[in-house]
Structure formats: structure tokens, C-alpha cells
Design an enzyme around this catalytic site. Sequence first.
Site, short mmCIF file in Angstrom:
data_model
loop_
_atom_site.label_atom_id
_atom_site.label_comp_id
_atom_site.label_asym_id
_atom_site.label_seq_id
_atom_site.Cartn_x
_atom_site.Cartn_y
_atom_site.Cartn_z
N GLU A 76 -0.45 -5.79 4.97
CA GLU A 76 -1.19 -4.47 4.82
C GLU A 76 -0.58 -3.47 3.79
OE1 GLU A 76 -2.27 -0.32 7.13
OE2 GLU A 76 -1.24 -2.02 8.32
N ASP A 77 1.12 -3.39 4.10
CA ASP A 77 1.94 -2.44 3.18
C ASP A 77 2.51 -3.11 2.17
OD1 ASP A 77 0.91 -0.60 5.16
OD2 ASP A 77 2.61 -1.02 6.68
#
Length: 718
Positions: A76-77
Site C-alpha cells: 500500500e505505502d
Amino acid sequence: MLRQVELVERVLSYDPQADEDLLNRAYIFTVKTHGSQVRASGDPYFSHPIEVAGILTELKLDTATIITALLHDTIEDTVATKDEIENTFGTEIAVLVDGVTKLSQLELQSDRTKQGENFRKLLLAMSNDIRVLLVKLADRLHNMRTLHFIKNPEKRKRIATETREIYAPLAERIGMQHFRDDLEDLAFEELNSEARKSIKRRLEFLRAEEGNVVGLIIERLRADLKEAGIEADVAGREKRFYSIWRKMERNNVSFEQLSDIIAFRVVVEDVAECYHVLGVLHEKYSMVPGRFKDYISIPKRNNYQSIHTTLIGPERQRIEVQIRTREMHEINEYGVAAHWQYKDSQAKSVQEGTQYRWLRELLEILENTQDPDEFLENTKLSMFQDQVFCFSPKGDLISLPAGSSPVDFAYAVHTDVGNTCVGSKINGRLVPLRTVLRNGDQIEILRSKNQTPSPTWESFVVSGKARSAIRRFTRIKQRDQYIELGRAIAEKAFRVEGKRFAEKALQTAVKVWDQENVGDVYCLLGDGTRTSRQLIDVIFPGEKKSEDADNIPPSVTVKEKSKGKKKDHAIPIRGLIPGMAMHLAGCCHPLPGDRIVGIVSTGRGVTIHTIDCETLEQFAEVPERWLDVSWDQENQEAAMPVGRIQVIVANEPGALSSITSTIASNNGNINNLRIANRSQDFFEMLIDIQVQDVRHLTNIIAALRADPVISSVERSTG
């Protein structure tokens, strides 16, 4: 923050066979991929996944779970992809990381809807592997420990509320009491810090006032058990702040009235010793009535096992004592995670975790529910409520939320049992389906193949599984009726315009109205979302509108098979259940024999009114919503519609008995009775009576008028 060597040593301390090289590579991978990212606290971002992994090492989890914790935010990051993780660390870890990945990319309408949708995804992921939830809980626990670094108070409140309402109950449901207590207490600190400070001050005062009374009680209990030949670990633990607060709220008592702020725990080797300890304590000290629970004989839904008893114990103190085995203690504290310590096969423990009954029930709710908000509501029903334990006729134990009815019990056994439930027996006695169940009841469900769920059940069921199944059936039934009605409306619209009806022509409406198929178009027409005029304008744009289109109420007919013969007649009045596609109006209470008209209302289908009902004035400007309907004489006998009468009766003994006897003797069934007005001499009542038709109601009215205690009787249409 744990150093690389410390983390690996922790894992090796309980799992010497762990893949040390893979752990080292995962640690380095998360540090490199998160790079210069920082958290709200100012710490490097990679400190978060490392701390999450550290939390999970306390549970002695397998290598794949620890690596998943290290990598859980990388997809996600960072620029890392699932394929990259799969190539580097294997398919198992890639699937786990993907399951834990936050779903922030979802474009949903509101925070609440987003919460519901995220929870749906989480359940789907953890249904395949419970370790997804373990990582997610550890992730949330560390985020809550650092929540105070977030500057936005609204965001802090939202996260804390979600933690208390979703993640803490999930931890409780898989038996992880330690995680649940920490999550609840951290959320409590954010949501009600003043109350938490107040309880903390009171506990500190209590400790100072009572001195070493807890230590004295522990020593006395140890001595009592040793005298009886029992070797046991005895400890006392203060309840957490939120647990104390919740008990004060639930029981409506003050802090001083609580007797079990400190729970004393006795841990022994086997189950037989548990009951031996219980006998020794009950023999030596007085038991407080109504404060004994045997969760060893009947475990909680999350497999929690222990004996709880409250005594007037040493030092004349009222104390709660919990008695359990060592294995029970570990499982009670760490739930499904404790299975890694007590099972030889890790794969077996993972499989066992996915078979928790409550999880299967949540997945059934997921299948029956389309709306995320509705799913969240039904799931909370399944997770939050206290339990009641009941038995089937064969002796099988079924645990249900407190306040459950036989309908909840039927759906807990199986969805098909709930759908075909027509009655119930509790302890051998026939009882209404809305009866509230009590602990120890034996339930027998009476079934019929011809029965279908009633939407009225939704008003008294309390389990999420029952509610979602009832709503699903209602939606399907309602859609079928909307489709039938919508097709009739479409056919009439074509006929009024002088066009030949062909279902293929409706494909234009499918595209313009952005629907999946023609059935969806019929639904829009049937529930009143779209009108027949709008349908014609879409299919035949630019054509001159028929002069009769808005002036003549359409007489819609449908074809139906009955007893092997086809017949044409006006729309039959059937399915008289609130919330279905056709229902009788509550304003005028139409009965067979009345002249009636149907009004199409958005979201409610067709409402049947008498032709002289005052409500019809509201629809004078929208004649396209009027349907010319009549009673289906052939199906009339099976139905018992409700007629309403207004009665003024003398206020004297026996008057009510006289009314009910007269109605019963004329084969009427009182459905509802309400006193609308009362004076010293007369009562004015509104009585709803199930009758066959207008003539039946007229006969009852005539019989009532002949009674000397009745001043007047009129049919009520308002």
C-alpha cells in the site's frame, strides 16, 4: 524499536526451525522499501511494521506470520508489488500480505460505508487464513499505542471508535482477551479520558486504603488449597479501566458497589482439579447466589473455558475467583494464537482457526447482505451481545445472543430450518415465535415446506444471521413481484400508445437507465422509481404523446396459472405482508367487495386503496401511477384482510367481554384493539378485525349494534 538480531532471536527462542535467512531478508526489505517515510510521531515508518512483528513474537507465531507483519504495509505505502513479494518470499506470504493490506483506494460514499466495506474485505481475507486477522489486530494495537501523535482530534476519535466497535470485539471472538483489553482501554483513553482518569484515581485510593489485603487473600487461598492437597498458582489481577466502566454502565451501579474489581485466578493442571478446587472453596467460604458460571462444561463461543464463582472469602471480602487449567489460561488470554503452542501441526491450527463457528456465521451474513452498512449492523449484532445457551431436542448446545427468539435458534441451526419455521416448542410447550429464550431451554422447531420467512420476524429477531437471511428472502420475493408488476405496466403502456409489445424493445431502456437486464427495468417500473410515461419516452423518443396516456388510468392485467388453467383477470391482491410489492393501505383498510384502486409508490410497490379514500386526492396530478385493480375472487378465501370499526361502548362491567364474544360468535378475529378516547360513561375504541370480506364485516357491525351496551358502531376509514 527492535533491532534485526533481537527480532530473529525472539523467533528462534520458541521456534528453532525458523528460517533465519528469510527473516533477515524481510527485515532488510521493509527498511529499504519504506526508506525515508516517517510516522506522525516523527519516527521512521519502518519502525511500525517491526514493532507489529515484535507484538506477534509474544504470541509465538510461525515465521510466515512474523514476515507478513514486517511486510504488511509495503504494497500500500511503497513501490513494492504483490508479484515482487511473491517472487522474493513465496506465495504463502504474498497472499497473507495482500489480505492484510489496507483498502484505502476504495472510493466509497462515506467513512461509515468505507468502514463496512473494509470489514467485509477483512472477513473474506481471514476466512481463508486466520493469521490475516492476527496481523491486523497487532497492527491496530500498535497504531492505538501511538494514537496520541495524530494531531487531528476527529481522526483520533474515528480510529478509536472503529477500534472499540470492530477490532476489540473481533479479538474477543477469537478468544484473545489480552488484545481485547488493550484495544478497549486505549480506545477508552481517547473517547472518554475524564472517566478513565476518575476510575484510575479511585483504584489508587483503594490500593492505599486497603493496603496489602490482596496479598493476604492470595496467601490464604494458597494455604487453603495446599491443605487440601492441591498445588495451584494463585494470582490476583485488577480489572482494566474500560472493563470497570462498562460494568458500572451495564449494571447501573457506582464504583463502590462493584465487588469484583480484582479477580483472583487459580490455575491447576487438569479439569478434575478445577472441580476439586471449586469444592474446597465452596466448603470453606459462602458462595454468593446467582454468581456461579461453569464455562468449562459450557464454553463460550470463542472457546473460553473457566469456572467463575463469587465468594465471601478471606478477610470477609467479596471476591470473584476464576478456576482453570494451564492450557485453558493460555487459550483464554491468546485465543486462536495459543493453538500454535498446543498443536504439533501449524497447518492444523490454522485450519482449526478458520472453522470457528462465529466466523462461518459472519460469512453467511456476508453472502446474504449487499449493503455495507447493513452488513456492519448485522455483524455487530453477532459480535456484541451477551449469550444465552439453549439445547436442541438431541441435546446439541446452541449459543445465541441474549434476547433471542425461537426464530434466531432456527436460523442458528441452519438457514433452511429458519426459512421453513412455522412454530416452536420450548421445554415441550408450544409457544409464540417471538418468545424470548432463557438459559437451559430446550427448543424444538416446527417446520413446513410451504412456509416462507415473514418480514415481521425482523422486528423481534436479534441475531445478525437471522436478520440478514430474512432481509435477503424479502428482497428476492419483492423483486419477483416488482418484475411481474413492471411487465404488466410495460405491456399496458405499449397498448395505450398503440404499439405492439416486444421485450426486445426494452433493451433501449436497459442501456439508457444503466441497468443489467430487462428484469431490472421491470423492477424500476414495479417499485415506482420509473413511470410508464418515462419508458415510452425512452423507447419512442420524439413521437407525439397519446391523448389517452395521462387521462385514462391503465387497467393492467396479468396472466396466471391456477389449477392447470390459464385465466385473465385484474391484478390479484396477494402477498399481503408489509414491505412486499403489493399491500393494503392502512388509511382505509380495503376489503374484498370494496371498489379499489392501486397506487404505485417509489420503493413500496402498489398500495391498495378503496376508491373513495381521501388519500387518493394526493395523487390526482399523477394519473400514470394509478392502476385499475380488483379482487381475485378465487384466492380470496385464503386471505383474511383486516377491517377497522369504531365503537362507542358504555363504561360498565362486562362491556368488553360482550364485544369480544359478539365478534367471535360471528367468526371474526380481533387483530388489534385501541382505546381512542375515554370518559366517565363511555369508551371509544378502534378495533381491527380479520374478516373475509365487506359482507362479513357488515354482519359483525349489525350484531354489535344489537347489543344494548354499545352506543354506536361504524366502519372506520381513517
